[in-house]
Design an enzyme around this catalytic site. Structure first.
Site, mmCIF file in Angstrom:
data_model
loop_
_atom_site.group_PDB
_atom_site.id
_atom_site.type_symbol
_atom_site.label_atom_id
_atom_site.label_comp_id
_atom_site.label_asym_id
_atom_site.label_seq_id
_atom_site.Cartn_x
_atom_site.Cartn_y
_atom_site.Cartn_z
ATOM 1 N N CYS A 47 0.749 -1.206 -0.062
ATOM 2 C CA CYS A 47 -0.128 0.014 0.014
ATOM 3 C C CYS A 47 0.836 1.440 0.018
ATOM 4 O O CYS A 47 2.144 1.282 0.135
ATOM 5 C CB CYS A 47 -1.127 -0.114 1.144
ATOM 6 S SG CYS A 47 -0.098 0.080 2.748
ATOM 7 N N CYS A 50 3.770 1.657 2.591
ATOM 8 C CA CYS A 50 4.875 1.075 2.401
ATOM 9 C C CYS A 50 5.846 2.152 1.613
ATOM 10 O O CYS A 50 7.044 2.042 1.623
ATOM 11 C CB CYS A 50 4.711 -0.186 1.724
ATOM 12 S SG CYS A 50 3.690 -1.533 2.401
ATOM 13 N N CYS A 140 40.145 -19.888 -14.499
ATOM 14 C CA CYS A 140 40.935 -19.175 -13.284
ATOM 15 C C CYS A 140 41.017 -17.979 -13.307
ATOM 16 O O CYS A 140 40.575 -17.301 -14.329
ATOM 17 C CB CYS A 140 42.179 -20.032 -13.217
ATOM 18 S SG CYS A 140 43.241 -19.828 -14.766
ATOM 19 N N CYS A 143 42.571 -16.733 -16.588
ATOM 20 C CA CYS A 143 41.670 -16.432 -17.823
ATOM 21 C C CYS A 143 41.132 -14.955 -17.498
ATOM 22 O O CYS A 143 40.821 -13.959 -18.551
ATOM 23 C CB CYS A 143 40.835 -17.288 -17.782
ATOM 24 S SG CYS A 143 41.341 -19.047 -18.092
ATOM 25 N N ASP A 597 -2.383 26.853 -31.672
ATOM 26 C CA ASP A 597 -1.722 27.583 -32.683
ATOM 27 C C ASP A 597 -2.484 27.589 -34.039
ATOM 28 O O ASP A 597 -3.418 26.647 -34.084
ATOM 29 C CB ASP A 597 -0.351 27.081 -32.751
ATOM 30 C CG ASP A 597 0.423 27.359 -33.908
ATOM 31 O OD1 ASP A 597 0.614 28.780 -33.848
ATOM 32 O OD2 ASP A 597 0.967 26.679 -34.560
ATOM 33 N N ASP A 836 5.841 27.424 -30.430
ATOM 34 C CA ASP A 836 4.924 27.200 -29.517
ATOM 35 C C ASP A 836 5.425 26.664 -28.301
ATOM 36 O O ASP A 836 4.785 26.560 -27.321
ATOM 37 C CB ASP A 836 3.893 26.220 -30.097
ATOM 38 C CG ASP A 836 3.366 26.626 -31.494
ATOM 39 O OD1 ASP A 836 2.975 27.814 -31.509
ATOM 40 O OD2 ASP A 836 3.178 25.777 -32.253
#
Length: 948
Positions: A47, A50, A140, A143, A597, A836
């Site tokens: 809710c 929260c 490992c 790498c 406009d 505008d």
């Protein structure tokens, strides 16, 4: 705290314990550090209480800049300084409050002054992005070091992070210099096969919209499992407490077996229900206890879980105390705690299903993006092209892609070969296909309905139109209207007040019972005929429990978000992007004045010939020759008036039947086009010229023809009528070459901007709704008045400069007129151009038409994607309906609590000898939230009105 009105995001940069804190007190050293925006998935919220708890708790941390929590999508967006508030601490802080949190995305924000520049770089692929890869073959740390070094050496890679445990690599790179496919190829060539992850495969790089949908689905599954587990306890409890104990006669063998005393005190029925309730309380009930504890202890607040925990605990503990103190003969209601949890889990499951349906608009948009694309690889040897199917996330800027019939366009681009028809209902809501050819722009997610075409990728991933639309819709759905702020404040104080009311009800009934004012009939309600009536303390406790469980802040919290989410989703499907979300729709539902406009909004924005003149006595002789030469000379000009005249002549005459030849020509800026032409004898004779073989053909301003000494054949009355109508006049004159004769204006065209075919109906419908209609134009007064007269607009302001337009909107807002007689009028501005933009920003609702400029579309909080003003009526109607539904939801949620809490407290006992048992109160609590959800979902029945 300051509250930003556009997104309702709580900003903590200027927060202080003193209301007079000045900006001087801000930690300027912190603000020189780059801000980080972290998007988190937060599950467990029920809710608005929260939401407020999380916003307040996270906002209290040093380093927090702003936070926005969205209940519907279960997401929190936090802007913070990582040196003071690391990302990991955010998750920990939210989890300590009793919610589950996971990081969806984290990005470092550019300084505000560089935002526009950063956006432009992102669109062009010049700013760094993070891409994730699955990397195989790593075994490992060596790498990891090898791959990291390899990635950092690639051109265009700024940083790399390789993770051995997850077998993933994050690469920060510049798309224009190196794309994800090239990075993956480099890793594969080095012996480590790599595949890019799309947004749904990596939580670290996930698209928030996709992850929100996944989180909602996960939450729905969890709620369903909890409900199913609760049935394991609820069904046996139903059989024993409701059927055996209450429905079966006491002479039934089964009833006798369960009513038999064991240990000389307790019946089998009591023992069975005790064990079922105990198992429920300490298995399923742990969910509520955990969240209630974290809410109270960590977050220093109370939410719906606190009420449920208190209610079930009171029912369970009260039953034990009653049975033990009276040695098995006391009132027991173990079933209350079990049934209450079952109904709560059922309600949350149904709510999760309903929430999933309310975000259907975002889900539908996300699904528009195709997973794969067909990459064209030019052939090296025989010239034949090769094709490769790649993930749409692997597309790079400039890639050549094939889009076959029936495929969705994988990204934004431009067609370089072929012609087809595209279904652009994704953008406009219109199902009619749009013809596309070479040079036409196409949008990712649209559907190719006809022939195969090839396109060049111009915008990919987050820079694409579809991704931006998804973000706009998501932001719109998460924004809060003003009415929701009131509900949030109420929900934040709701639970403590309910607990206080429950305690008060308990002691009031204790006092009434101690004075002997509780009737025996009330104490016997719902009991077996041979069972003794309950004791008044138990009666008081049951009423207090009913108050706890019937109160529902969830319905208040869901009243606006659910309706707004459904409404903005509907608008998106109808070709209307409500970027401002709830705040925009709330303002649109109260509009008093709509200002338009003129050019490009009420009109098409392209000039067309409205009338023309040629002397009838010689028209038959000269018209064919004259029109052919006008087309020939005007086609050499790029002026829009020239194009309009050419189009008119080609449509209404047979000019192609005469061959035109220009001896020489030139364009005179500010005047028009001039050419030298051979003059046939019959044309010269018709004009009354003798011996004239060549002439200058002038097509341009009437004043230019007068300067050349030309005689005007166009009647004064015709010219006056054109001037009063605001038409632009173009004169066509012939001037003899090398002769002293005066030239003649032999023809003239009146041009005007064409009114949109739907504009008059839109104005009429607005007036029917009691909305005042204005036209605010920078054009001359005569032209503006002419258009206004055609459309039935009574209020016109012409010759208005861009900065004056915004001031005009401000003046209209201060008038305070309109059907609702508010002190300040609500004004909507509809426009399309750069001029505008100030007025769109000043208006309560700025509405840009989709054919307008980027500046107007960026400024306006609402965007009409379809090429029709009828979408304006749809926006206003939908906004009114949505906010009527929001108000209805609020009235229902408020009246529910106002009416039901006193009934649960037992206020009807004196009148009808009836109250609300806790189990029924729990059912009503669920019903309140579900009715609000269903009320909002019923908005999907809205259909766009049809107009003439």
């Amino acid at each position: 705290m300051s509250l930003k009105s556009d997104k309702q995001t709580i900003d903590f940069r200027y927060s202080s314990s003193s209301s007079t804190a000045a900006p001087d007190s801000v930690d300027h050293h912190a603000e020189t550090q780059p801000e980080t925006e972290t998007v988190l998935s937060v599950t467990g919220m029920t809710c608005a209480s929260c939401v407020n708890s999380i916003e307040g708790h996270i906002g209290s941390f040093d380093g927090a800049v702003s936070i926005s929590v969205d209940l519907m999508t279960a997401q929190a967006t936090v802007r913070h300084y990582t040196h003071a508030l690391p990302v990991a601490d955010l998750c920990t802080a939210i989890e300590d409050m009793g919610y589950d949190a996971a990081v969806l995305s984290t990005k470092t924000l550019a300084p505000v002054s560089d935002a526009t520049k950063a956006d432009a770089k992102a669109i062009l692929g010049e700013s760094a992005v993070e891409s994730w890869f699955n990397v195989e073959g790593m075994t490992c740390g060596s790498c990891v070091a090898t791959i990291t070094s390899l990635l950092n050496d690639l051109p265009g890679v700024e940083a790399a992070d390789v993770q051995l445990l997850t077998a993933q690599a994050m690469v920060k790179h510049i798309p224009r210099e190196i794309g994800v496919r090239e990075i993956a190829d480099a890793l594969t060539d080095a012996g480590y096969p790599a595949t890019p992850l799309d947004g749904a495969d990596s939580s670290s790089a996930a698209d928030p919209s996709t992850m929100a949908l996944r989180n909602l689905e996960k939450h729905r599954r969890q709620a369903m499992l909890r409900f199913l587990w609760s049935l394991v306890f609820a069904i046996p409890m139903l059989i024993i407490s409701m059927i055996i104990d209450m429905a079966l006669p006491s002479s039934n063998p089964v009833a006798k077996a369960f009513h038999r005393k064991v240990f000389q005190k307790y019946s089998v029925s009591v023992i069975c229900t005790f064990f079922i309730a105990t198992a429920t309380q300490f298995t399923l009930g742990l969910f509520f206890y955990k969240h209630a504890y974290k809410s109270l202890v960590r977050a220093k607040t109370a939410n719906m879980d606190v009420l449920i925990a208190l209610g079930t605990t009171a029912a369970y503990a009260g039953s034990i105390i009653s049975v033990v103190l009276q040695q098995g003969a006391g009132e027991q209601f173990f079933e209350t705690a079990v049934f209450l949890m079952t109904f709560v889990f059922l309600g949350r499951w149904l709510e999760a299903i309903a929430k999933g349906r309310t975000v259907g608009a975002v889900e539908a948009l996300v699904k528009m993006q195709p997973d794969d694309a067909l990459l064209v690889k030019p052939g090296a040897k025989d010239g034949a092209d090769d094709f490769a199917t790649i993930s749409s996330r692997q597309i790079q800027l400039g890639d050549l892609l094939q889009v076959n019939n029936g495929m969705r366009v994988p990204c934004d681009g431009v067609i370089v070969r072929g012609n087809t028809e595209i279904d652009e209902s994704l953008l406009t809501g219109e199902s009619l296909p749009v013809a596309k050819g070479e040079g036409s722009a196409v949008t990712g997610g649209t559907l190719n309905l006809s022939q195969s075409v090839r396109m060049r990728a111009t915008a990919i991933n987050e820079s694409s139109t579809l991704a931006r639309i998804v973000k706009l819709v998501r932001d719109a759905q998460s924004s809060k209207p003003q009415i929701q702020e009131v509900a949030d404040r109420v929900a934040n104080r709701f639970v403590p007040l309910v607990v206080l009311a429950s305690v008060l009800v308990f002691f009031v009934w204790l006092i009434i019972g101690a004075t002997g004012n509780i009737k025996a009939d009330w104490l016997a309600m719902g009991h077996m005929d041979d069972a003794p009536p309950m004791k008044y303390p138990i009666f008081a406790l049951l009423n207090a429990i009913s108050v706890l469980v019937i109160a529902c802040p969830c319905a208040l919290g869901l009243a606006a978000p659910t309706a707004i989410m459904v409404g903005t989703g509907l608008a998106a499907r109808m070709g209307i992007l409500v970027k401002g979300g709830g705040a925009t729709m709330e303002a649109a539902s109260k509009i008093d004045i709509v200002a338009f406009d003129k050019t490009g909004t009420l009109t098409i924005g392209k000039p067309a010939v409205s009338d023309h003149f040629i002397e009838q006595s010689r028209a038959e002789v000269i018209s064919g020759w004259l029109y052919a030469h006008i087309v020939e000379i005007e086609s050499l000009s790029s002026h829009p008036l020239a194009a309009a005249i050419c189009a008119y002549i080609r449509e209404h005459t047979q000019s192609d039947s005469v061959r035109a030849q220009l001896l020489e020509h030139q364009e005179l800026p500010g005047r028009g086009m001039q050419a030298t032409v051979e003059l046939p004898a019959e044309i010269a004779h018709a004009l009354g010229w003798t011996g004239v073989t060549t002439a200058h053909l002038l097509v341009g301003k009437e004043a230019w023809a007068k300067e050349e000494g030309c005689l005007m054949d166009v009647p004064m009355g015709t010219r006056a009528q054109w001037a009063s109508s605001g038409y632009t006049s173009v004169a066509v004159a012939l001037v003899p070459v090398g002769r002293s004769m005066r030239g003649k204006v032999v023809a003239a065209f009146a041009l005007s901007d064409q009114v949109r075919p739907e504009s008059r109906e839109v104005v009429r419908q607005l007036k029917r709704r009691g909305i005042e209609v204005w036209m605010i134009s920078g054009d001359q007064q005569a032209a503006a008045n002419a258009i206004a007269a055609q459309l039935g607009i009574d209020h016109v302001m012409a010759g208005v400069l861009p900065d004056q337009k915004s001031e005009t909107i401000r003046t209209l807002q201060r008038r305070g007129k309109g059907p609702q007689k508010r002190p300040f009028a609500k004004v909507a501005m509809v426009g399309d151009g750069i001029n505008d933009a100030p007025a769109l920003a000043q208006a309560d609702v700025g509405i840009a038409v989709g054919s307008g400029t980027a500046a107007a579309m960026e400024t306006a909080p609402a965007l009409l994607m379809r090429p029709t003003l009828l979408s304006l009526l749809t926006l206003l109607d939908l906004s009114r309906i949505v906010f009527r539904r929001v108000k209805l939801n609020f009235v229902w949620a408020s009246m529910y609590n106002i009416v039901c809490i006193p009934i649960a407290a037992g206020i009807l006992y004196p009148a009808i000898n009836r109250g609300l048992p806790p189990v029924i109160a729990g059912l009503l609590m669920i019903a309140s939230s579900l009715t609000v959800m269903m009320s909002s979902l019923s908005l999907k029945l809205f259909r766009e009105p049809k107009y003439n």
